[in-house]
Design a protein around this motif. Structure first.
Motif, PDB file in Angstrom:
ATOM      1  N   GLU A  35      -8.092  17.211  -2.811  1.00 28.06           N
ATOM      2  CA  GLU A  35      -6.637  17.057  -2.897  1.00 28.06           C
ATOM      3  C   GLU A  35      -6.267  15.764  -3.611  1.00 28.06           C
ATOM      4  N   ALA A  36      -7.006  14.709  -3.305  1.00 27.99           N
ATOM      5  CA  ALA A  36      -6.736  13.424  -3.952  1.00 27.99           C
ATOM      6  C   ALA A  36      -6.980  13.519  -5.462  1.00 27.99           C
ATOM      7  N   PHE A  37      -8.076  14.165  -5.853  1.00 27.43           N
ATOM      8  CA  PHE A  37      -8.351  14.295  -7.292  1.00 27.43           C
ATOM      9  C   PHE A  37      -7.315  15.185  -7.970  1.00 27.43           C
ATOM     10  N   ASP A  38      -6.901  16.254  -7.322  1.00 27.71           N
ATOM     11  CA  ASP A  38      -5.847  17.098  -7.908  1.00 27.71           C
ATOM     12  C   ASP A  38      -4.593  16.275  -8.184  1.00 27.71           C
ATOM     13  N   LEU A  39      -4.225  15.466  -7.200  1.00 32.37           N
ATOM     14  CA  LEU A  39      -3.027  14.640  -7.358  1.00 32.37           C
ATOM     15  C   LEU A  39      -3.209  13.623  -8.487  1.00 32.37           C
ATOM     16  N   LEU A  40      -4.342  12.914  -8.470  1.00 36.14           N
ATOM     17  CA  LEU A  40      -4.562  11.880  -9.490  1.00 36.14           C
ATOM     18  C   LEU A  40      -4.661  12.483 -10.887  1.00 36.14           C
ATOM     19  N   ARG A  41      -5.219  13.696 -10.995  1.00 33.96           N
ATOM     20  CA  ARG A  41      -5.294  14.348 -12.311  1.00 33.96           C
ATOM     21  C   ARG A  41      -3.913  14.696 -12.847  1.00 33.96           C
ATOM     22  N   SER A  42      -2.955  14.883 -11.950  1.00 33.24           N
ATOM     23  CA  SER A  42      -1.592  15.184 -12.405  1.00 33.24           C
ATOM     24  C   SER A  42      -0.847  13.919 -12.827  1.00 33.24           C
ATOM     25  N   ALA A  58      -7.260  -0.668  -2.630  1.00 30.22           N
ATOM     26  CA  ALA A  58      -8.262  -0.012  -1.788  1.00 30.22           C
ATOM     27  C   ALA A  58      -7.520   0.895  -0.806  1.00 30.22           C
ATOM     28  N   ILE A  59      -7.922   2.155  -0.804  1.00 31.12           N
ATOM     29  CA  ILE A  59      -7.256   3.157   0.033  1.00 31.12           C
ATOM     30  C   ILE A  59      -8.320   3.923   0.804  1.00 31.12           C
ATOM     31  N   SER A  60      -8.148   4.053   2.111  1.00 31.59           N
ATOM     32  CA  SER A  60      -9.028   4.928   2.879  1.00 31.59           C
ATOM     33  C   SER A  60      -8.455   6.338   2.843  1.00 31.59           C
ATOM     34  N   LEU A  61      -9.291   7.312   2.487  1.00 32.13           N
ATOM     35  CA  LEU A  61      -8.829   8.705   2.452  1.00 32.13           C
ATOM     36  C   LEU A  61      -8.864   9.356   3.826  1.00 32.13           C
ATOM     37  N   SER A  62      -9.320   8.633   4.830  1.00 30.98           N
ATOM     38  CA  SER A  62      -9.359   9.232   6.167  1.00 30.98           C
ATOM     39  C   SER A  62      -7.944   9.391   6.717  1.00 30.98           C
ATOM     40  N   ASP A  63      -7.617  10.575   7.171  1.00 30.08           N
ATOM     41  CA  ASP A  63      -6.324  10.762   7.827  1.00 30.08           C
ATOM     42  C   ASP A  63      -6.503  10.951   9.329  1.00 30.08           C
ATOM     43  N   ASN A  64      -7.573  10.381   9.867  1.00 28.60           N
ATOM     44  CA  ASN A  64      -7.734  10.376  11.327  1.00 28.60           C
ATOM     45  C   ASN A  64      -6.628   9.576  12.007  1.00 28.60           C
ATOM     46  N   SER A 123      -2.930  -5.704  10.475  1.00 30.95           N
ATOM     47  CA  SER A 123      -2.495  -4.483   9.791  1.00 30.95           C
ATOM     48  C   SER A 123      -3.281  -3.367  10.460  1.00 30.95           C
ATOM     49  N   PRO A 124      -2.644  -2.652  11.383  1.00 31.51           N
ATOM     50  CA  PRO A 124      -3.416  -1.785  12.280  1.00 31.51           C
ATOM     51  C   PRO A 124      -4.021  -0.576  11.571  1.00 31.51           C
ATOM     52  N   ARG A 125      -5.080  -0.089  12.191  1.00 32.84           N
ATOM     53  CA  ARG A 125      -5.785   1.066  11.639  1.00 32.84           C
ATOM     54  C   ARG A 125      -4.908   2.305  11.679  1.00 32.84           C
ATOM     55  N   GLN A 126      -4.060   2.344  12.683  1.00 34.37           N
ATOM     56  CA  GLN A 126      -3.180   3.493  12.871  1.00 34.37           C
ATOM     57  C   GLN A 126      -1.861   3.238  12.151  1.00 34.37           C
ATOM     58  N   ALA A 127      -1.419   4.175  11.309  1.00 32.80           N
ATOM     59  CA  ALA A 127      -0.158   4.001  10.586  1.00 32.80           C
ATOM     60  C   ALA A 127       0.721   5.215  10.809  1.00 32.80           C
ATOM     61  N   ARG A 128       2.021   4.941  10.943  1.00 29.62           N
ATOM     62  CA  ARG A 128       2.961   6.034  11.216  1.00 29.62           C
ATOM     63  C   ARG A 128       3.598   6.576   9.944  1.00 29.62           C
ATOM     64  N   GLY A 129       3.842   5.681   8.968  1.00 26.92           N
ATOM     65  CA  GLY A 129       4.653   6.015   7.787  1.00 26.92           C
ATOM     66  C   GLY A 129       4.170   7.233   7.034  1.00 26.92           C
ATOM     67  N   GLY A 130       4.882   7.600   5.978  1.00 25.86           N
ATOM     68  CA  GLY A 130       4.404   8.698   5.163  1.00 25.86           C
ATOM     69  C   GLY A 130       5.489   9.425   4.410  1.00 25.86           C
ATOM     70  N   ALA A 131       6.706   9.412   4.892  1.00 24.97           N
ATOM     71  CA  ALA A 131       7.775  10.097   4.176  1.00 24.97           C
ATOM     72  C   ALA A 131       7.853   9.548   2.759  1.00 24.97           C
ATOM     73  N   ALA A 132       7.852  10.432   1.780  1.00 27.92           N
ATOM     74  CA  ALA A 132       7.792   9.983   0.380  1.00 27.92           C
ATOM     75  C   ALA A 132       9.143   9.440  -0.064  1.00 27.92           C
ATOM     76  N   LEU A 146       1.073   9.832   3.903  1.00 33.07           N
ATOM     77  CA  LEU A 146       1.030   8.412   3.553  1.00 33.07           C
ATOM     78  C   LEU A 146      -0.071   8.141   2.525  1.00 33.07           C
ATOM     79  N   VAL A 147      -1.197   8.836   2.667  1.00 34.11           N
ATOM     80  CA  VAL A 147      -2.254   8.698   1.665  1.00 34.11           C
ATOM     81  C   VAL A 147      -1.736   9.152   0.302  1.00 34.11           C
ATOM     82  N   GLU A 148      -1.038  10.289   0.285  1.00 33.21           N
ATOM     83  CA  GLU A 148      -0.511  10.806  -0.992  1.00 33.21           C
ATOM     84  C   GLU A 148       0.511   9.834  -1.589  1.00 33.21           C
ATOM     85  N   LYS A 149       1.349   9.293  -0.732  1.00 34.35           N
ATOM     86  CA  LYS A 149       2.347   8.321  -1.216  1.00 34.35           C
ATOM     87  C   LYS A 149       1.658   7.128  -1.866  1.00 34.35           C
ATOM     88  N   ARG A 150       0.559   6.673  -1.233  1.00 38.33           N
ATOM     89  CA  ARG A 150      -0.133   5.497  -1.782  1.00 38.33           C
ATOM     90  C   ARG A 150      -0.901   5.839  -3.061  1.00 38.33           C
TER      91      ARG A 150
END
Lengths: 255, 255
Positions: B178-185, B135-141, A246-255, B147-151
Motif C-alpha cells: 500500500e505504501a509503494f502504491d501511494l508513493l508511486r502515485s 523516518a516513518i514506521s509502517l507499523s500500524d499496531n 513523543s509516544p509510540r501510540q498516536a491518535r491522529g490521522g484525519a487527512a 496517519l501513516v498515509e498522511k505522513r
C-alpha cells in the motif's frame, strides 16, 4: 604507490569518545592519513607517522577530491566527520567526488556510521524522536530557502517531530527566526521545543520549552533544535529539565 | 534494597559489536539486570551474576514497568534495544512508564544513544541520507494507518528522502505494498530505492533499484527501506550495487 589505497568515511559521534564506535576507532588506527574539518581532526587520537590534513568547514568537495587523490596514491585515508558521516556530513561529498571522477569509481570506499547529533540530543531529552520524525538542515548555502520552507510546511502538515540541523551561523543568523515564525503559524503554541547545545561536551546546555515560549536567538552552530509533533508532551521531573516524550501510540490521522 | 537503583536505556546498534558505543558496553558491564527483547539480550556479553530478563517484542510498556520495579528495588537495570533506543525503540516506552507512575519520577534514568538501522543501511548505500530526510514506521499496531498515509503524502510533498522502519511483518504483510502504491502515485518512477536487510549480519542483503522496478515483497521485519528524493541519484560502481547519492546541493523549492 598504487592499488592498495582506500577511503574510510568515518563519523566520530557528537562529542565524547564514549560515543565513537569501535569500528571507527579501528579505522582511525589503521589510516595513514586523516582528512577533515580541523576541530574533528583534533578529536582523533595522535598516532606517530599518521598525516593529519585539517581544513576549514566550507570546502567539503575539495576535501573529498583531496582524499581521493591520496587514496589513488596508495594511502589509507580516513575522511572524518563529527556525528554520522551519512547525515549532513562528508559521505555525500565523497560519493559526489567519486561520481564526477570516473577513474575513482574502483577505489574502495567504506562508509562507517556514527551517532548523529539529533540522537545525542534526543537521549538527553528522554524520547522526543520516539515516533515518526524528520531531519532538516536550515542551511541555505547549498539549497534555496524556498525548499527549506516547503519542507518545514510539509513536516508540519505531516505532523512529524522535526530535528533542525545547522539552525544558525554567523553568516545566517536570521533563518532560525524565519523558521520559527513559519512553524508558529502552522503548529500549536504548546508544542514542546528543545535547544540542545554541545551535547556531550563540557559546555553542554539543554533548554526545554514550548513553541510559543521559545527564544530562537539561543540557537547557534552547535545547537540541535527539536520541535515536537502534536502528540509530543513534556513530563516534569525533579532536578532536571522536563523530559520530552513523543509516544509510540498516536491518535491522529484525519487527512 | 533502595535508593541506589537506576535505569540505563541503551542501544546495541544494528548488528555487530563494532557498532556498539563504548558508553553502552560500559553500561552493560555495570548493570545488575538486563531487560529487553530476547534476541537483543542474546547479543549482550555474558557476565556472571547478571540477571537477564528476555521477553518477546510486543510488550514494551510492561517491560518498562518491570525495569522500573527492579530499579526501585535498588537494581541497576539496562533496558536493551537494537539500534538507537530513541528511534522507534525502548526510550519512549520507559519515559511513558515514568510518566504514568509518579513515584518513578525521581529514579535516575539515562538514555544512551546508538547507531540506528537507517544509518547502517545508509553507510552501505553511499549517501542516501545526505540531505533532508524523514523516518516513518509502517507499523500500524499503535497508530492508525491513515496517519501513516498522511505522513507518506507529506514526505513526498516535501520531497524528503524517506526511511521506512518496520516495513512488513507476518501480521502486517500488505502495508508495504500500500505504501509503494501511494508513493508511486506521488513520486517519479526513476526515484532510487533500496532494501537493506540485516545490515552488518552474516545474512546481509542489499538491493538497489528504482521506485517503478522495486518489488516490495522482499521487505521483511529485518529490512530498512530507503526511498530517495527527486535529487537522489544512482551511481554505478564496479563490483557492487550502485551507490545512492542524495546530494548536498539541491535545486528544488517551488512550493
Amino acid at each position: 604507490m598504487n592499488g592498495a589505497g582506500e577511503i574510510l568515511v568515518v563519523g566520530l559521534g557528537p562529542g565524547p569518545d564514549c560515543w565513537r564506535t569501535p569500528e571507527v576507532s579501528a579505522a582511525l588506527e589503521r589510516a595513514t592519513d586523516l582528512v577533515g574539518y580541523e576541530p574533528y581532526i583534533a578529536r582523533c587520537p595522535e598516532r606517530p607517522g599518521q598525516a593529519r590534513h585539517g581544513s576549514d568547514n566550507r570546502v567539503e568537495l575539495e576535501r573529498a577530491r583531496f582524499a581521493i587523490n591520496l587514496a589513488r596514491a596508495g594511502r589509507i585515508v580516513a575522511v572524518v566527520s563529527g556525528g554520522d558521516p551519512g547525515v549532513f556530513a562528508m559521505a555525500a561529498a565523497v560519493i559526489e567526488a567519486v561520481e564526477v571522477d570516473e577513474t575513482a569509481r574502483d577505489l574502495p570506499v567504506t562508509v562507517m556510521p556514527g551517532v548523529s547529533a539529533m540522537q545525542a540530543a534526543a537521549a538527553r531529552l528522554g524520547a522526543p524522536l520516539g515516533h515518526d520524525f524528520c531531519a532538516i538542515s536550515l542551511s541555505d548555502n547549498l539549497k534555496p530557502w524556498a525548499l527549506v520552507e516547503k519542507r518545514l510546511r510539509a513536516a508540519a502538515e505531516g505532523d512529524f517531530v522535526i530535528a533542525l540541523y545547522n539552525p544558525a551561523s554567523k553568516a545566517r543568523p536570521t533563518r532560525i527566526f524565519e523558521a520559527f515564525d513559519l512553524l508558529r503559524s502552522l503548529k500549536a503554541g504548546s508544542t514542546p521545543v528543545a535547544f540542545a547545545r554541545a551535547v556531550g561536551r563540557p559546555d553542554e546546555r539543554i533548554v526545554v520549552t514550548t513553541l510559543s515560549d521559545a527564544d530562537p536567538s539561543i540557537a547557534d552552530m552547535a545547537t540541535m533544535v527539536i520541535i515536537g509533533s502534536s502528540e509530543s508532551r513534556l513530563i516534569d521531573r525533579p532536578g532536571g529539565t522536563p523530559w520530552i516524550l513523543s509516544p509510540r501510540q498516536a491518535r491522529g490521522g484525519a487527512a
